[in-house]
Design an enzyme around this catalytic site. Structure first.
Site, PDB file in Angstrom:
ATOM      1  CB  CYS A   1      47.832 -14.817   1.500  1.00  0.00           C
ATOM      2  SG  CYS A   1      48.810 -13.327   1.852  1.00  0.00           S
TER       3      CYS A   1
ATOM      4  CB  CYS B   1      46.576 -11.298   0.481  1.00  0.00           C
ATOM      5  SG  CYS B   1      48.321 -11.414   0.062  1.00  0.00           S
ATOM      6  CG  ASP B   2      43.006 -13.269   0.459  1.00  0.00           C
ATOM      7  OD1 ASP B   2      43.119 -12.303  -0.312  1.00  0.00           O
ATOM      8  OD2 ASP B   2      43.365 -14.416   0.162  1.00  0.00           O
TER       9      ASP B   2
END
Length: 527
Positions: free
Chosen positions: A339, A342-343
């Site tokens: 992701c 997200c990361d």
């Protein structure tokens, strides 16, 4: 920090505060502390039931929220904006006595938990998976005086992130030890703490009367199927590990007809609300283990519960496809990620790779290029499969390199985190190494149907469930819809239509026939 429109909305929400609350701000002379102080002041100005005080805390900048006169148990280390702004609003309301809409049984479980539980959750403000975890733990801390929770913005507390080697979010620690990674629901968290909860839930589920339609899966296909079935006035249940499915991992949605733009978690919440309006039994936190056809179709859960139904709709969806190369599993969450939204922030100023040249891969590369130092895109084929507009954008960015005919063969690391990858040039056969800090895998989806391989259910070579025009499978009474099936073009709007079709097909089956009594036929399953 808050514009007039947001202030107006927030003012409406804050009218629900019943008892006075206090915001404790820990700040220094930094710019981020000034931002946080400004945010706290603007919130306090909107309600006479909110007061402010300065208080030195373990992490700065941070803010803690509690009823007046009580020690804070909910705090935010960082500035809870972006996806976490909703978490802040809910924390204010819950601390002020506004009741949660969560399952009353689960809330009672939280209140009855024994022991000391001190949670820390590392997040990034761009992570759409993080708020669910933060909100669940904040609620638990509000309900139980033995629970505390702090949200930590990894971008502001980089030293902690490096020390704990946090490279994926949300990452949850309990009493200083790693507790969990990725999206977790309130029910899942409580289940891990209350060891007897699963057994009690299994017993309760097994006592339920048979359903007319049992939908397996909580994504767009499952939600649509449940709504269409319930509208026919038949007894309907939806079983899933979590509501929302793959949609919960989708950030921007711009092709949902009549809605120019929305985000995955917002759409999932709307789907759940709509399903609830029809009295559908929503059963989450359950993984199916087996399906049997007797006089009824029986769905056995991994928890030991058994649900019976006259028909079943499989809407188990799909998940990110993995590379399957050495090092991928070893370094998952330690540099291997799926992701970028997200990361991505954890790789600021670093070199990363994106594996995959389809739309998801090129979109990931473009997004990451605005955060990281350099992006290398590796595509197995000789050409990129992404839309031309995306390819042109990626090629125009100076910190993106695109390599085609590249077969990734291994993820490299130093034992604790990723430091490179190897790939084979499919034209020359030469093996090459790229030094980098992160690898984002974007090679499409794989249907969640492995559990059906020995069931006798007809599937194609890719593991997709074969269905007819009514959503019927090769087993009478069992229907399927969405990304787990042979329906082409895996899109949200298409999955919804397929879910509706399967529900109508199941209803037609029910009014024309009943499940015949046969010798038990086990179908190995998981939702």
């Amino acid at each position: 920090m808050l514009d007039a429109n947001v202030k107006k909305q927030l003012d409406t929400y804050l009218q629900n505060i019943v008892t006075p609350i206090e915001i404790s701000v820990s700040a220094d002379s930094s710019a981020k502390s000034a931002e946080l102080s400004s945010l706290a002041e603007q919130i306090a100005e909107l309600s006479d039931k909110i007061s402010l005080k300065q208080e030195s805390r373990e992490r700065t900048p941070s803010m803690a929220i509690a009823p007046v006169g009580e020690a804070p148990r909910v705090s935010f280390a960082g500035i809870p904006m972006g996806h976490e702004f909703t978490s802040l609003v809910l924390a204010l309301l819950q601390a002020g006595g506004h009741p949660s809409k969560a399952d009353p049984e689960v809330l009672e479980q939280v209140r009855n938990l024994k022991g000391e539980f001190h949670f820390e959750t590392y997040i990034s403000l761009s992570c759409q998976n993080c708020p669910d975890v933060v909100q669940a733990l904040n609620l638990m801390a509000t309900l139980n005086p033995n629970i505390t929770h702090v949200m930590i913005d990894g971008a502001l507390f980089q030293e902690e992130v490096d020390q704990r080697q946090v490279m994926a979010v949300p990452s949850v620690y309990l009493n200083g030890e790693h507790f969990g990674q990725g999206r977790m629901s309130l029910e899942e968290i409580v289940g891990k703490l209350d060891t007897g909860a699963e057994e009690r839930k299994a017993a309760e589920l097994s006592e339920r009367d048979p359903y007319d339609v049992l939908v397996l899966g909580g994504g767009p296909a499952g939600a649509a199927a449940a709504i269409y079935a319930a509208r026919k006035g038949i007894r309907t249940a939806l079983v899933a590990e979590r509501f929302g499915g793959q949609v919960m991992d989708t950030v921007g949605i711009e092709n949902f007809i009549s809605v120019p733009y929305t985000e995955g978690p917002k759409l999932a919440a709307s789907l759940e609300q709509h399903v609830n309006e029809y009295g559908v039994d929503i059963i989450t936190g359950q993984r199916a283990a087996q399906l049997k056809r007797n006089q009824m179709i029986e769905l056995e859960m991994a928890s030991g519960a058994t649900l019976a139904s006259r028909s079943v709709i499989l809407a188990t969806g799909a998940r990110w496809r993995e590379l399957g190369v050495p090092g991928e599993a070893k370094y998952r969450t330690k540099g291997v990620a799926y992701c970028p939204h997200c990361d991505g922030p954890f790789f600021k100023g670093k070199h990363v790779a994106v594996i995959g040249g389809g739309n998801s891969g090129i979109e990931a590369a473009i997004d990451l290029a605005g955060i990281v130092k350099h992006v290398t895109v590796l595509e197995f084929a000789d050409t990129l499969r992404a839309d031309e507009v995306l390819v042109r954008k990626a090629r125009s960015m100076p910190n993106i390199d695109i390599i085609t005919n590249a077969q990734t063969t291994e993820i490299l690391g130093d034992g604790s985190k990723v430091n490179g990858l190897q790939y084979t040039d499919r034209i020359s056969g030469a093996s090459k190494t790229v030094e980098l800090a992160g690898v984002f895998v974007q090679i499409g989806l794989v249907p969640n149907t492995e559990f059906l391989k020995d069931s006798g259910l007809e599937m194609n070579r890719m593991g997709e469930i074969v269905i007819d025009a009514r959503g019927a499978t090769s087993i009478p009474g069992v229907f399927a819809a969405g990304d787990a099936t042979t329906v082409p073009y895996k899109q949200i709007v298409i999955s919804m239509g397929a879910g509706a079709t399967a529900a109508l097909g199941a209803f037609d089956h029910l009014i024309r026939s009943s499940v015949p009594a046969e010798e038990s036929e086990s179908l190995s399953m998981a939702s």
